[in-house]
Design an enzyme around this catalytic site. Structure first.
Site, PDB file in Angstrom:
ATOM      1  CB  SER A 275      45.647  30.589  38.805  1.00 39.03           C
ATOM      2  OG  SER A 275      45.235  30.816  40.148  1.00 39.03           O
ATOM      3  CE  LYS A 276      46.388  36.843  34.979  1.00 37.93           C
ATOM      4  NZ  LYS A 276      46.758  37.633  33.789  1.00 37.93           N
ATOM      5  NE  ARG A 277      42.139  36.974  40.461  1.00 44.75           N
ATOM      6  CZ  ARG A 277      41.934  38.107  39.787  1.00 44.75           C
ATOM      7  NH1 ARG A 277      41.378  38.099  38.633  1.00 44.75           N
ATOM      8  NH2 ARG A 277      42.266  39.280  40.316  1.00 44.75           N
TER       9      ARG A 277
END
Length: 520
Positions: A275-277
Site C-alpha cells: 500500500s502507498k501508506r
RNA sequence: GGCGUUAUGGUGUAACUGGUUAACACGUCGCCCUCUCAAGGCGAAGAGUCCGGGUUCGAGCCCCGGUAACGCUACCA
C-alpha cells in the site's frame, strides 16, 4: 450497438483448443500501481509463451473514483516497464471497445438475460437502508449479508416498484445455500491451488448493475472476459473470494469457464498487502526516482518465484555465476518462466533488493548509455528547464545553481530537528501536523493552487501559522530553511517523489522516537 | 466475527516422484584492494523448514489437529 446473443452458449470452442488469451484490466483511479505491472507482466509472459494474445482493458466503471489523467499514465507506465499489448483502447483490436465505460449498453443487454432466466433480480433498497441493515447485523455480530425483501418479490411486486419509478440495482440471485447438493455451494479450480469450494451461505447477492446504470466489476469483468475470448484469468489473490460469484455468472449465461490463476499478493515489509501508506507503489515514482525499467521488470519477475534456478549440478558443471541466476530479461522469462513453479506465499516488495538489482543494471551500462539514461530522467532538459526559473533571481553566479537546487537531485534529504521543528511547537505536535499534511497532499491535485488551498485549509484548522506550516514542509522537502518557492518546487519535483520524501521523513522520526523511548 | 488462502534464515527463492551436515541471491558483519566512498575479491554469522501429533528404516516434502499472518466480507476494483 447490436449483439449476436444467439451464439453465446456454444461459440466458445473450448479452452483446450482455443488460442490463449490473457489480459490485464487496470482501473484508472490514480497513479499506475506496481501491482498492475506485476500482474500485467505475468499475463504478458503467459500469453507470449503460448503464442497467444495479451489484452489491455480499462475498467472505468466506478465514476466516483475515476481520475481522468490516470488512463494515459497507465499506458505510459506499462510501456515503460516493457509490456506490449496486442489489443487495447489505444491500439484497437477485434473485440473492442476496450474501455468499459464505452460498453454500458452491452452490460445492460446481458443483465436482461440474467433477469429473464431468473439468475438475477431487481433490488429496490436504498443505499441508506442497506447501510443501516449492515450496521445492525454487525452490531448483532452476524455476518453482514444482503437480505432485502426485493429478493423475494413476486413478479407483480417487482413490476409495481418498477412502475413507481423506484431506483434499483440488479443483483445476482445466488442459489440458496440450504437447498441441497449441487446448488448449496460452488467449486472451481485454481490452477495453482486446486479445487476451492464456497458454501452459498457465504456468498452474497452481488450487485451487478448499479443504480447509475454502470456495471460493477463482477458483471463487467465476466461479460468482457467472455466476449473478448479470454482463456486464462491471471489476477491477484484478493479475487479468490469473489470467484464463486464469477463462476455463478458464467453458468447463468451458459458460458464455458476460463482457467483461473490467482497470484500471490505483493506485500509491505510488515507483510500486509502492499500500500502507498507504507511503500512507494506508483510506477511514476520509480521512473522519476531513476529506476531502470529492465531492473523493475526483473525484480517483479523475482516476486513469487517462477524462474527456475540453476541446480547445484548445473552451477558446478557449467561454472555458472550464481548471482546471475537472479538477473534475467523479459526474453529470459519468455523462455524459462514456469507458472507451475510459482510459490504461493505473499512476497515482500523489498526496495533493498530492487536497488541492488538496479545498481547491477546501471553498472552494465557504458558511460555513454549511463549519460543518456541520466539525460532522459533526472537530468532531462524538461526537468532542468522547469527548475531554472525558480532560482534565477537567487543566483549571482551560474556556479551557485547546484547549491540552490541540490534537493531536486537528491534521493533523500533528512533535516535535523533544529531545522524542521518550529520554535513554538513540540515534536509531537509537529509530527501530527506532518502526518496530516501528508494525507492532505496525497489527496490533492498537484498544482500550486490546489496545494496552497489544501495546506491553508489544514493549517487554519490546526491553528498553525502559514510560516510554521510552510517552513516545516520546506525543511522536509529541501532539508534546509531557505529554498526556492516551496509549492512551485513541490510541483516540479513531482507528486510521487514529494509524497515519498514526506513519508520517509515521518517514518524516520517515528524510528528515532521509538529508539529514544527504548533508551529511557 | 464468518469465509478463504498461505506458512523454509531479516528479505526473495532452492531442495527431482520422502533419502546423508537444508542450497543460491539480497541484506548484515569481518578481511583484502584503495586517498575516501562505492564497485570488485575472499570469508563469517544467521533457519533445522509455524506448533503438536501420526505414518515411515527415514519427513521441509505424506496424513490429522492447532496457531499465526494475509485477503475478502461495498451500488471499489
Amino acid at each position: 450497438m447490436s449483439l449476436d446473443l444467439s451464439s453465446t452458449s456454444n461459440d466458445f470452442t473450448g479452452k483446450a483448443t482455443a488460442p490463449v488469451r490473457a489480459r490485464i484490466a487496470p482501473s484508472p483511479t490514480g497513479d499506475p500501481h506496481v501491482g498492475t505491472a506485476y500482474i500485467g507482466l505475468l499475463n504478458y509472459v503467459f500469453a507470449q509463451q503460448r503464442g497467444g494474445a495479451f489484452v489491455l482493458r480499462i475498467e472505468d466503471t466506478d465514476r466516483t473514483r475515476f481520475v481522468s489523467t490516470s488512463e494515459q499514465m497507465i499506458f505510459d507506465s506499462l510501456r515503460w516497464v516493457g509490456l506490449q499489448w496486442n489489443e487495447g483502447p489505444d491500439v484497437g483490436g477485434p473485440y473492442g471497445p476496450y474501455r468499459q465505460s464505452e460498453r454500458t449498453e452491452i452490460y445492460r443487454e446481458y443483465c436482461q438475460i440474467l433477469l429473464d432466466n431468473g439468475s438475477a433480480y431487481r433490488a429496490f433498497e436504498t443505499a441508506e437502508e442497506l447501510d443501516a441493515e449492515r450496521k445492525a447485523q454487525m452490531a448483532a455480530k452476524q455476518a453482514p449479508k444482503y437480505a432485502g425483501p426485493s429478493r423475494n418479490y413476486t413478479p407483480e411486486q417487482a413490476a409495481e416498484a418498477l412502475a413507481a419509478g423506484k431506483p434499483y440495482t440488479i443483483r445476482l440471485k445466488v442459489p440458496d445455500g440450504d437447498k441441497g447438493p449441487g446448488i448449496a455451494s460452488t467449486t472451481f479450480t485454481d490452477e495453482l491451488r486446486g479445487e476451492i469450494t464456497f458454501d452459498h451461505n457465504n456468498v452474497d447477492d452481488q450487485v451487478l448493475l448499479k443504480s447509475d446504470g454502470f456495471p460493477t466489476y463482477h458483471l463487467a469483468n465476466v461479460v468482457d472476459d467472455h466476449l473478448m475470448r479470454i482463456t486464462d484469468v491471471i489476477r491477484a489473490e484478493e479475487w479468490i473470494s469473489s470467484t464463486p460469484k464469477h463462476v455463478l455468472l458464467y453458468r447463468a449465461f451458459g458460458w464455458e469457464l476460463p482457467r483461473f490463476w490467482h497470484m500471490p499478493l505483493l506485500r509491505n515489509i510488515d507483510k500486509s498487502k502492499i500500500s502507498k501508506r507504507k511503500n512507494p507503489v506508483s510506477l511514476i515514482y520509480y521512473r522519476q526516482a531513476g529506476f531502470l525499467p529492465q531492473a523493475m521488470l526483473n525484480f517483479l519477475g523475482l516476486m513469487g518465484g517462477g524462474m527456475a534456478q540453476p541446480t547445484e549440478q548445473e552451477i558446478v558443471s557449467q561454472g555458472l555465476d550464481t548471482k546471475l541466476a537472479d538477473l534475467f530479461s523479459l526474453a529470459d522469462m519468455f523462455e524459462r518462466f514456469d507458472f507451475k513453479r510459482i510459490s504461493l506465499g505473499g512476497p515482500v516488495f523489498d526496495l533493498v533488493k530492487l536497488k541492488w538489482l538496479n545498481g547491477e543494471y546501471l553498472r552494465r551500462l557504458s558511460a555513454d548509455e549511463l549519460f543518456a539514461a541520466l539525460r532522459t530522467t533526472v537530468l532531462s532538459d524538461d526537468y532542468l528547464r522547469s527548475i531554472v526559473p525558480l532560482v534565477q533571481t537567487r543566483m549571482e553566479t551560474l556556479g551557485q545553481f547546484g547549491d540552490l537546487t541540490g534537493f531536486f537531485f537528491a534521493d533523500d534529504v533528512m533535516p535535523p530537528m533544529d531545522v524542521f521543528l518550529p520554535k513554538k511547537r513540540t515534536l509531537e505536535e509537529t509530527m501530527e501536523f506532518a502526518v496530516n499534511m501528508l494525507a492532505a497532499l496525497e489527496a490533492c491535485d498537484w498544482t500550486v493552487e490546489a496545494m496552497d488551498a489544501a495546506l491553508r485549509g489544514l493549517l487554519e484548522a490546526a491553528g498553525w501559522s502559514v510560516k510554521e506550516a510552510f517552513m516545516l514542509l520546506r525543511a522536509v522537502l529541501t532539508g534546509r530553511t531557505a529554498s526556492p518557492p516551496l509549492l512551485e518546487s513541490l510541483e516540479v519535483f513531482g507528486k510521487a517523489r514529494s509524497i515519498d520524501r514526506l513519508r520517509r521523513f515521518i517514518e524516520a522520526q517515528k524510528k528515532i522516537a521509538a529508539l529514544a523511548g527504548r533508551n529511557k
